[in-house]
Design a protein around this motif. Structure first.
Motif, short mmCIF file in Angstrom:
data_model
loop_
_atom_site.label_atom_id
_atom_site.label_comp_id
_atom_site.label_asym_id
_atom_site.label_seq_id
_atom_site.Cartn_x
_atom_site.Cartn_y
_atom_site.Cartn_z
N ASN A 114 18.53 -0.09 28.46
CA ASN A 114 18.71 1.27 28.97
C ASN A 114 17.85 1.52 30.21
O ASN A 114 18.28 2.16 31.17
CB ASN A 114 18.36 2.29 27.88
CG ASN A 114 19.36 2.30 26.74
OD1 ASN A 114 20.42 1.68 26.84
ND2 ASN A 114 19.04 3.00 25.67
N THR A 121 24.30 3.99 24.96
CA THR A 121 22.83 3.99 24.92
C THR A 121 22.24 3.81 23.53
O THR A 121 21.09 3.41 23.37
CB THR A 121 22.29 5.32 25.45
OG1 THR A 121 22.73 6.38 24.58
CG2 THR A 121 22.78 5.59 26.86
N THR A 179 18.28 9.25 28.25
CA THR A 179 18.91 8.36 29.22
C THR A 179 19.98 9.07 30.03
O THR A 179 20.05 8.92 31.27
CB THR A 179 19.52 7.13 28.51
OG1 THR A 179 18.53 6.50 27.70
CG2 THR A 179 20.06 6.13 29.51
#
Length: 369
Positions: A203, A225, A233
């Motif tokens: 990520n 993610t 994120t």
């Protein structure tokens, strides 16, 4: 046919067992399945959802250092063998199939003591501790990688079968994969996924890579993610690249992964055995970042097997950066001939008939009893 399945702890052990079970019931519709696992493991939640009878035993894994917990584990193993024998005598299986994880230990061992034919399936290049132990008692072993065969030299029946998850993914409808993402059919896209729980290092690298995306035109990204990393994120990416909303889909989880995977042009992610079985069955090129936090570092061995064949590029997590990841993605997506070459190499490694091969081995073993 009456078959006991056992395997647990992670989806990498559970889904191959379920794929084997599906193949058995497809080939012999009157078959009965029983899954023996632990109620604390993922199998306790996943298996009943599949409509398969489930029984639990209590067992824990060994620690790799001296510990009183290992003494308790031995006691639980003995109790687990006793409980497994009770379940096996009641169910009367024709064969017992173990797919790894410490829960397999007492179940497969108990079956061998009762004279019931047993088969173990090893998903990774380097076998796990439980399967190494059980290979002394199993009548048959099926492996996903040819490199695993020498580890099971004591077993009389070792078959390089592949991973049965490869069989399952072939039935996925890629058009449904495109539709679920809101993409036109045949849209080139890169699927980035760090496993069901996500991978922080991947990520971070993807987030770092975002400012470079304008250099790679006409490529869509589907970035999974993991639920625990999603909000942070997604927020960071939108701040970095507000104009990328139409080219980057950030998702916490994908529930129809086989369909999405079947539609992908390139896969970026970990090197879990089941994922590798699926991408090679489909002939998808990949950039693999093996997790360093697994037993025996087996994901690196898995990834190296594909990389050596030209089907994948491997990046060790300690070397992973956004710029390095982008350079590999750009080299693959920006060169159709290179991508097709990798896809061909991937498909050559694929073993889509894996579940059928394992079924044939099960039948052979059951007839020897």
């Amino acid at each position: 046919m009456r078959v006991v399945l056992t395997g647990g702890g992670t989806g990498g052990h559970i889904y191959p067992a379920l794929a084997i079970g599906r193949e058995v019931t497809a080939r012999e519709p009157g078959s009965s399945l029983l899954y023996i696992g632990t109620s604390r493991g993922l199998e306790g939640r996943i298996v009943p959802q599949q409509g398969i009878a489930f029984e639990d035993i209590t067992i824990t894994g060994f620690r790799r250092s001296l510990s009183w917990d290992n003494v308790r584990t031995v006691m639980r193993f003995v109790q687990g063998v006793r409980r497994s024998k009770q379940l096996l005598r009641k169910f009367k299986p024709d064969v017992v199939v173990g797919t790894g994880g410490y829960v397999c230990g007492p179940v497969v061992y108990a079956a061998s003591r009762l004279g019931i034919p047993t088969l173990i399936h090893e998903q990774n290049v380097i076998p796990g501790l439980t399967n190494k132990f059980l290979s002394r008692y199993a009548q048959g072993v099926a492996v996903s990688f040819a490199e695993s065969v020498p580890y099971f030299s004591r077993c009389p029946d070792v078959v390089h079968a592949g991973n049965p998850c490869a069989t399952t993914v072939l039935s996925a409808d890629r058009n449904k994969g495109f539709a679920s993402l809101g993409l036109l059919p045949e849209t080139p896209f890169v699927l980035v996924a760090g496993g069901s729980g996500g991978a922080k290092a991947l990520n971070e690298a993807m987030t770092e890579m975002m400012p470079l995306l304008p250099k790679l035109a006409d490529t869509h990204f589907v970035f999974v993610t993991g639920e625990r990393f999603y909000e942070e994120t997604e927020t960071r990416i939108r701040k970095l690249m507000p104009a990328a909303a139409n080219r980057v889909q950030v998702l916490p989880y994908i529930h129809n992964m086989p369909e999405v995977l079947a539609a992908a042009s390139l896969f970026i992610g970990r090197a879990g055995a089941s994922f590798l079985a699926e991408i090679t069955a489909l002939g998808i090129p990949s950039v693999l970042i093996p997790s360093p936090n697994v037993t025996n570092n087996h994901q690196e061995a898995n990834a190296r097997s594909l990389a050596d064949a030209g089907a994948a590029v491997m990046i060790l997590e300690r070397d992973l950066t956004g710029s390095l990841l982008f350079s590999h993605i750009s080299a693959i997506m920006g060169n159709i001939a290179h991508r097709r070459s990798m896809a061909l190499a991937s498909r050559k490694l694929g073993m889509p008939e894996a579940a059928s091969t394992i079924y044939d081995q099960i039948v052979r073993l059951s007839r020897k009893s």
